[in-house]
Design an enzyme around this catalytic site. Structure first.
Site, PDB file in Angstrom:
ATOM      1  N   GLU A 521       0.357  -1.257   0.172  1.00  0.00           N
ATOM      2  CA  GLU A 521      -0.206   0.321  -0.089  1.00  0.00           C
ATOM      3  C   GLU A 521       1.231   1.524   0.206  1.00  0.00           C
ATOM      4  O   GLU A 521       0.309   2.264  -0.889  1.00  0.00           O
ATOM      5  CB  GLU A 521      -0.790  -0.139   1.312  1.00  0.00           C
ATOM      6  CG  GLU A 521      -1.960  -0.716   0.883  1.00  0.00           C
ATOM      7  CD  GLU A 521      -3.724  -0.704   0.293  1.00  0.00           C
ATOM      8  OE1 GLU A 521      -3.161   0.710  -0.449  1.00  0.00           O
ATOM      9  OE2 GLU A 521      -4.524  -1.274   0.431  1.00  0.00           O
ATOM     10  N   SER A 522       1.481   1.228   0.926  1.00  0.00           N
ATOM     11  CA  SER A 522       2.237   2.840   1.333  1.00  0.00           C
ATOM     12  C   SER A 522       3.827   2.737   1.223  1.00  0.00           C
ATOM     13  O   SER A 522       4.840   3.659   1.506  1.00  0.00           O
ATOM     14  CB  SER A 522       2.297   3.455   2.027  1.00  0.00           C
ATOM     15  OG  SER A 522       2.326   2.797   3.476  1.00  0.00           O
TER      16      SER A 522
END
Length: 663
Positions: A521-522
């Site tokens: 995701e990040s």
């Protein structure tokens, strides 16, 4: 007036002369006045983006000559000149003068802005057939070429008498507007007979199929001086693809090309491929050229494959591999996987273009199809080629060979000298300064350029340095590039471990899975924000955050809290648990739902009906490229984190499980 113009005079009208009178002056970046310089570089970038030339020059004059940001400022200043000349001479091919650009490239050698400047210059040189300078400059590129430079390479190879036909399919099949150099490449090769009218038709149709209608018409207009372009009316094409219903209902569809009819049918197939399939059989049999008809069947098969229509493979079989794009070739294999027709999987994967065929995904499935037919020796050969401890299909191939995925041998500890080398590396320091100044995009590419030139030991040192500076995403990026010496702890970082362990135990979700999801995701960038507004470590959407906060009784939640680590983990893990329980406690379905929305896995299950399929096939059939890659990476990451955190090697195939359909 048209033609080519080399820029060699009147330069002071657009850019100050001192920039270009650089000579061989040594460039030593200064780290002093970091805060002042950081604020200045943000303002300078803003002025450059706005085209505010006077403001830009005033701000540049305040930046010290030895500032660490000088490569960016000097190249931006040069580009101001480029934009000005292009506006002055819109009908000419502007080529930078060698004596003026080389000092700039030499002064700031091995920085991201000069890398991009050299790329643009290389394209200019290729488009104007200045091959001696092209060959000399091409060897100085340090990072992988972009699409424009790849086309310039093909132009040079063709000039040298090399065969480039086998490399052109990716250009012809591209479904968006090509860079100028690629368009020139196609035009030149068409005039020489290296690209056919059918190839150009196919490129137009690929754009039409992806709703790039205006770009399709523009492409035709650019070829108006060629034999192909003279047979096509861009007005007629526009009418056919912008209003396909009206065109298909019109009585007269006579033309020198079937591009209009094929384009109209391609547009209709996006919304109703079944109807177009019937029309092609009942109304248009024999009215299209063989290549257009085959392309349309591939397009219909692709649209059917996206919604898991079991007739998709039948549609594909009415086409031929040579007219298919890479995406269509891949969906033919997926359509065979949907039916678990292993003979068709083998045939479709064998028919792929060479550059597509050897992808680990299709190598793995080719092995599976060979094993199904009892050809175990050949199957093992495919799995050996695909096997890797780090990728989704690499792990699955490893498991098919009967091996457990284990942690690689840890490399020798980095020496003080190796760590000091990274700490003092000019390019890495520049990347860090850019990040600290808030110029994350520039920092991202600056870092990537530097690590692209490093060996394994240097990569490990750069990754360690990045981790210590809390550039977690770049640390992973560097560690991911090693070829022989692999550090699992750097590839799969575990920052915020105390928060993570406590939160996953409290909520009741697998810590390895959550780490695997966050890595995708990040990559542990706490201030990360997606294009659709998702924020923080777990990329939580504002509406989702509000819903989950209310659901779990977080009464003091405020939208501004969403990037705070503890709050983001609470909301993200709670939401993941909800999606997990909603979807049969399947991490595959839950991961897909976390990325694409919880209603999507339910829809895909309904499309399966009363069938069940293995999780790996389900993951491969996901119709969204982003979500498909996301699920594969999250599940692969989970295996690695389980090894790292728990020394447990649960097979990936077991984690993927079986996906059951629903009515």
């Amino acid at each position: 007036m048209t033609g080519t113009m080399t820029i060699s005079h009147h330069i002071s009208r657009w850019v100050s002369l001192p920039l270009l009178a650089l000579g061989a002056m040594a460039f030593q970046p200064a780290l002093a006045n970091k805060e002042t310089d950081a604020e200045l570089i943000k303002q300078i970038k803003s002025a450059y983006a706005d085209g505010a030339y006077d403001k830009f020059n005033r701000l540049v004059s305040e930046l010290p000559q030895k500032s660490i940001f000088r490569p960016y400022v000097d190249v931006w200043q040069f580009r101001f000149f480029q934009k000005g000349v292009e506006k002055q001479f819109p009908d000419r091919e502007v080529v930078w003068n060698k004596s003026e650009i080389l000092p700039l490239l030499n002064k700031h050698d091995n920085s991201w802005p000069t890398e991009t400047l050299r790329r643009d210059w290389l394209e200019q040189l290729a488009r104007t057939a200045q091959w001696t300078d092209f060959a000399e400059q091409r060897q100085h590129l340090r990072y992988r070429p972009d699409q424009g430079v790849e086309c310039a390479d093909l132009m040079y190879a063709a000039e040298q008498g090399q065969l480039v036909r086998y490399k052109l399919d990716a250009v012809v099949s591209f479904d968006k507007r090509l860079p100028k150099t690629c368009r020139v490449l196609l035009k030149n090769l068409y005039k020489l007979g290296g690209v056919s009218a059918q190839d150009l038709d196919r490129h137009v149709l690929q754009m039409v199929a992806s709703n790039q209608l205006t770009n399709a018409v523009k492409f035709v207009d650019e070829f108006e001086d060629t034999a192909w372009g003279k047979t096509i009316s861009s007005t007629a094409l526009r009418e056919a693809i912008f209003n396909p219903d009206k065109y298909l209902k019109s009585s007269g569809q006579k033309a020198d090309t079937d591009l209009y009819l094929t384009g109209a049918l391609a547009r209709k197939a996006v919304e109703d491929y079944e109807r177009v399939a019937r029309q092609m059989t009942e109304n248009y049999q024999g009215k299209l050229s063989p290549s257009s008809e085959q392309w349309l069947w591939a397009h219909v098969g692709y649209r059917a494959g996206l919604v898991w229509d079991r007739n998709a493979l039948t549609y594909f079989k009415r086409s031929k591999p040579e007219v298919m794009s890479q995406e269509q070739q891949e969906w033919k294999v997926r359509s065979a996987l949907l039916l678990e027709d292993w003979n068709a999987v083998l045939q479709a994967s064998n028919e792929m273009s060479p550059n597509v065929k050897e992808d680990r995904a299709w190598t793995y499935w080719r092995g599976r199809s060979l094993a199904q037919s009892g050809k175990l020796v050949e199957a093992r050969q495919e799995w050996v080629k695909a096997s890797s401890p780090f990728s989704f299909y690499g792990k699955l191939a490893h498991e098919e060979l009967g091996d457990s995925v284990t942690a690689p041998k840890r490399p020798e500890l980095l020496s003080a000298a190796e760590l000091d080398w990274a700490k003092k590396h000019p390019g890495l320091l520049r990347a860090l300064a850019l990040y600290d100044a808030g110029l994350r995009t520039e920092g991202f590419w600056e870092f990537n350029l530097q690590v692209a030139q490093m060996n394994d030991r240097q990569l490990l040192a750069a990754a360690t340095w990045a981790e210590r500076n809390q550039l977690y995403d770049r640390a992973i990026a560097a560690a991911d590039r090693t070829e022989i010496e692999h550090d699992l702890g750097l590839r799969y970082l575990t920052p915020f471990r105390e928060n993570m362990r406590a939160k996953t135990r409290e909520i009741g979700v697998d810590e390895s899975w959550v780490y695997g999801l966050i890595r995708q995701e990040s990559r542990f960038v706490t201030i990360a924000r997606s294009g659709v507004g998702a924020s923080g470590l777990m990329q939580v959407m504002p509406a989702t955050a509000k819903y989950v906060a209310k659901k779990i009784g977080m009464s003091d939640f405020k939208p501004a809290d969403i990037t705070e680590i503890e709050t983001n983990l609470t909301l993200g893990t709670s939401y993941l648990k909800m999606v997990f329980e909603q979807h049969d406690q399947s991490p595959v379905l839950a991961s897909a739902g976390y990325n694409a929305g919880p209603s999507r896995p339910a829809l895909w299950k309904r499309r399966l009906g009363d069938r069940k399929i293995e999780g790996a096939i389900f993951a491969e059939l996901i119709p969204f490229d982003e979500t498909r890659g996301y699920v594969k990476n999250v599940m692969s990451n989970t295996v690695a984190y389980s090894l790292l955190l728990n020394n447990a090697s649960i097979p990936l195939k077991q984690r993927l499980g079986i996906i059951y359909g629903s009515k």
